[in-house]
Motif scaffolding. Structure first.
Motif, PDB file in Angstrom:
ATOM      1  N   VAL A 139       2.679  -0.012   4.443  1.00  0.00           N
ATOM      2  CA  VAL A 139       2.147   1.119   4.070  1.00  0.00           C
ATOM      3  C   VAL A 139       2.962   2.321   4.920  1.00  0.00           C
ATOM      4  CG1 VAL A 139       0.647   0.988   6.182  1.00  0.00           C
ATOM      5  CG2 VAL A 139       0.004   2.322   4.276  1.00  0.00           C
ATOM      6  N   GLY A 181       0.776  -1.264   0.007  1.00  0.00           N
ATOM      7  CA  GLY A 181      -0.068  -0.037   0.131  1.00  0.00           C
ATOM      8  C   GLY A 181       0.742   1.267   0.099  1.00  0.00           C
ATOM      9  N   ALA A 197      -3.777   5.146   7.208  1.00  0.00           N
ATOM     10  CA  ALA A 197      -4.283   3.932   6.792  1.00  0.00           C
ATOM     11  C   ALA A 197      -3.505   2.759   7.803  1.00  0.00           C
ATOM     12  CB  ALA A 197      -3.559   3.759   5.429  1.00  0.00           C
ATOM     13  N   VAL A 251      -2.565  -3.379  -3.268  1.00  0.00           N
ATOM     14  CA  VAL A 251      -3.961  -3.433  -2.464  1.00  0.00           C
ATOM     15  C   VAL A 251      -5.108  -3.557  -3.239  1.00  0.00           C
ATOM     16  CG1 VAL A 251      -2.829  -2.570  -0.199  1.00  0.00           C
ATOM     17  CG2 VAL A 251      -3.870  -1.079  -1.855  1.00  0.00           C
ATOM     18  N   LEU A 271      -7.162   1.432   1.993  1.00  0.00           N
ATOM     19  CA  LEU A 271      -6.701   0.889   3.159  1.00  0.00           C
ATOM     20  C   LEU A 271      -7.426   1.889   4.276  1.00  0.00           C
ATOM     21  CD1 LEU A 271      -2.940   0.684   2.619  1.00  0.00           C
ATOM     22  CD2 LEU A 271      -4.702  -1.222   3.026  1.00  0.00           C
ATOM     23  N   ASP A 288      -4.927   3.623  -3.299  1.00  0.00           N
ATOM     24  CA  ASP A 288      -4.691   2.641  -2.403  1.00  0.00           C
ATOM     25  C   ASP A 288      -4.843   2.946  -0.904  1.00  0.00           C
ATOM     26  OD1 ASP A 288      -3.814   0.862  -4.555  1.00  0.00           O
ATOM     27  OD2 ASP A 288      -1.706   1.547  -4.806  1.00  0.00           O
ATOM     28  N   PRO A 337     -10.601  -1.429   4.977  1.00  0.00           N
ATOM     29  CA  PRO A 337      -9.599  -2.381   4.952  1.00  0.00           C
ATOM     30  C   PRO A 337     -10.000  -3.884   5.302  1.00  0.00           C
ATOM     31  CG  PRO A 337     -10.448  -1.124   6.978  1.00  0.00           C
ATOM     32  CD  PRO A 337     -10.989  -0.395   5.844  1.00  0.00           C
ATOM     33  N   VAL A 391       1.053  -6.121   5.645  1.00  0.00           N
ATOM     34  CA  VAL A 391       0.434  -4.864   5.138  1.00  0.00           C
ATOM     35  C   VAL A 391       1.500  -3.722   5.200  1.00  0.00           C
ATOM     36  CG1 VAL A 391      -1.532  -3.362   5.107  1.00  0.00           C
ATOM     37  CG2 VAL A 391      -1.986  -5.686   5.621  1.00  0.00           C
ATOM     38  N   VAL A 404      -6.004  -0.247   9.557  1.00  0.00           N
ATOM     39  CA  VAL A 404      -5.954  -1.617   9.053  1.00  0.00           C
ATOM     40  C   VAL A 404      -5.508  -2.217  10.165  1.00  0.00           C
ATOM     41  CG1 VAL A 404      -4.351  -3.267   8.170  1.00  0.00           C
ATOM     42  CG2 VAL A 404      -4.804  -1.059   6.797  1.00  0.00           C
ATOM     43  N   VAL A 429      -9.222  -5.351   1.386  1.00  0.00           N
ATOM     44  CA  VAL A 429      -7.817  -5.692   1.169  1.00  0.00           C
ATOM     45  C   VAL A 429      -7.709  -6.769   2.291  1.00  0.00           C
ATOM     46  CG1 VAL A 429      -5.683  -4.881   1.445  1.00  0.00           C
ATOM     47  CG2 VAL A 429      -7.586  -2.905   0.792  1.00  0.00           C
TER      48      VAL A 429
END
Length: 438
Positions: A124, A83, A129, A196, A97, A93, A101, A122, A133, A104
């Motif tokens: 990021v 991401g 974000a 993602v 997220l 993206d 979330p 994940v 998540v 994804v």
């Protein structure tokens, strides 16, 4: 501000979903069919292959092929949701997220089941974000142990070997290839690194396999313009660029910067091209990450190219000498063109760099810089020559910003339960946070 305006119905089974400015809870996601369906992992893989799903990170590689390659890599693999959105003109993206979330994470879990992975990540750079998540994982723990890894936001941090290097505890900088992550990645294990949005579409196909061709046949786009308007949209492949320009608000588009910074510039004659990878490639451009910046009548393509390469220059990992010197040389020459101070051989030098520099760096940054210059020379040669020894009025009005003008903010996402009951406007209308000015 970035708004959301879809070219498709707002409904379950689309990436934007039904309420794209509201954070989707695990309860709402499962009520709409999420975390269910698809049968066995092999059956889902067959659906993905039949749908012809391709990656949404930029390369558009067939997803089923990538899944099978990692699955058959000979060791227990790792799966990664990438991401880290390095392109300044892309927001899809980070929005996924932040807003969806669970969608994804569901796709990541299913990719783990298909490949036999025992660990998921994940990856990021957006703190908001990352928090969303982590909340989703805590509320609805995935079947595969999943960890969020944060990194700094840079253009190269999302490159696949940089992802592996960061998760392995090093800096988010690209490394030489081979090996590629699918061969030896996180913890020296075969690693699937997937954008993602790609994972989101895997989850959508799992939930609604009967609509798999429609799901694989649409994509998220970040559309912006030199006039400052920006929107996040979902559109079917086959939609023309001219239609997208009109939806975005640039009714007299004179060209576009395609694919974030990787697809180069196109002229007005190319706006009748459609969202079709083969068609775009034949025209010398690409959709890339789905970010398109349209040029209006007062926008100078030379200044746009200078913005793009100026941004790439500042984002260089500074690991490859040829990248440092090459991007700097291109950026300086383009900037000189915008001020009318370029040397008489500027066009010749740009042409030489655009053909000689691609492929010489550890990642695609140098290729993107060379491609931006090359597309400017190919599409707007006469315009480039008018900048030799003369000041362009449009460039003087909007001098190169080093890429700051290319940055698009993520659309606002709310988590107020009271907003859940709001009706959604018809396709083609704006979705704007009530707390934000129109």
């Amino acid at each position: 501000m970035t708004v959301i305006r879809s070219l498709m119905p707002y409904r379950a089974g689309t990436a934007l979903g039904t309420l794209p400015d509201i954070v989707e809870t695990g309860e709402a996601y499962t009520a709409a069919g999420g975390y269910h369906g698809a049968g066995s992992p092999d059956r889902l893989l067959d659906h993905i292959a039949d749908a012809g799903l391709r990656g949404r990170g930029g390369a558009a590689f067939p997803v089923a092929v990538k899944l099978r390659t990692v699955r058959d890599g000979g060791a227990r693999p790792v799966v990664v949701a990438n991401g880290e959105e390095g392109e300044p003109g892309s927001v899809k993206d980070r929005w996924l997220l932040r807003a969806r979330p669970h969608l994804v994470l569901d796709g990541l879990d299913r990719a783990a089941e298909i490949t036999g992975a025992t660990r998921a990540y994940v990856y990021v750079s957006d703190p908001y974000a990352a928090a969303r998540v982590r909340q989703a994982i805590a509320a609805w723990p995935p079947r595969t142990p999943t960890e969020v890894v944060e990194t700094g936001h840079t253009y190269v941090a999302g490159e696949e070997t940089a992802v592996v290097r960061r998760i392995n505890g090093g800096p988010a900088l690209p490394t030489a290839k081979p090996p590629r992550p699918y061969q030896r990645g996180v913890g020296d294990r075969p690693t699937l690194i997937s954008n993602v949005e790609t994972l989101a579409r895997i989850a959508l196909i799992a939930t609604s396999p009967e609509r798999r061709h429609e799901i694989a046949g649409s994509t998220l786009l970040t559309l912006s313009s030199s006039d400052g308007g920006a929107l996040l949209s979902e559109a079917p492949y086959g939609t023309s660029l001219r239609t997208l320009a009109t939806v975005q608000g640039t009714t007299r588009a004179t060209g576009a910067l395609m694919g974030g910074l990787f697809g180069g510039l196109i002229g007005p004659e190319s706006l009748d091209l459609t969202l079709d990878g083969t068609e775009l490639a034949a025209a010398g451009t690409a959709l890339g990450c789905g970010a398109i910046r349209f040029l209006g009548p007062g926008s100078c393509p030379v200044a746009t190219a200078a913005d793009a390469v100026g941004h790439l220059r500042t984002e260089s990992a500074r690991q490859c000498g040829v990248c440092v010197s090459g991007t700097a040389a291109i950026a300086d020459t383009l900037r000189q063109l915008t001020t009318g101070t370029a040397a008489p051989d500027a066009e010749e030098r740009l042409l030489r760099w655009s053909s000689g520099l691609p492929g010489r760096g550890a990642c695609g940054l140098l290729d993107a810089a060379a491609g931006a210059a090359g597309s400017l020379l190919r599409v707007f040669p006469a315009l480039v020559r008018t900048h030799l020894g003369a000041v362009c009025t449009d460039c003087a009005t909007a001098p190169p910003s080093g890429g700051h003008r290319l940055v698009v903010p993520v659309p606002p996402v709310m988590d107020h339960p009271a907003q859940q009951a709001q009706a959604f406007p018809e396709p083609g209308s704006e979705r704007v946070s009530p707390s934000s000015p129109r």
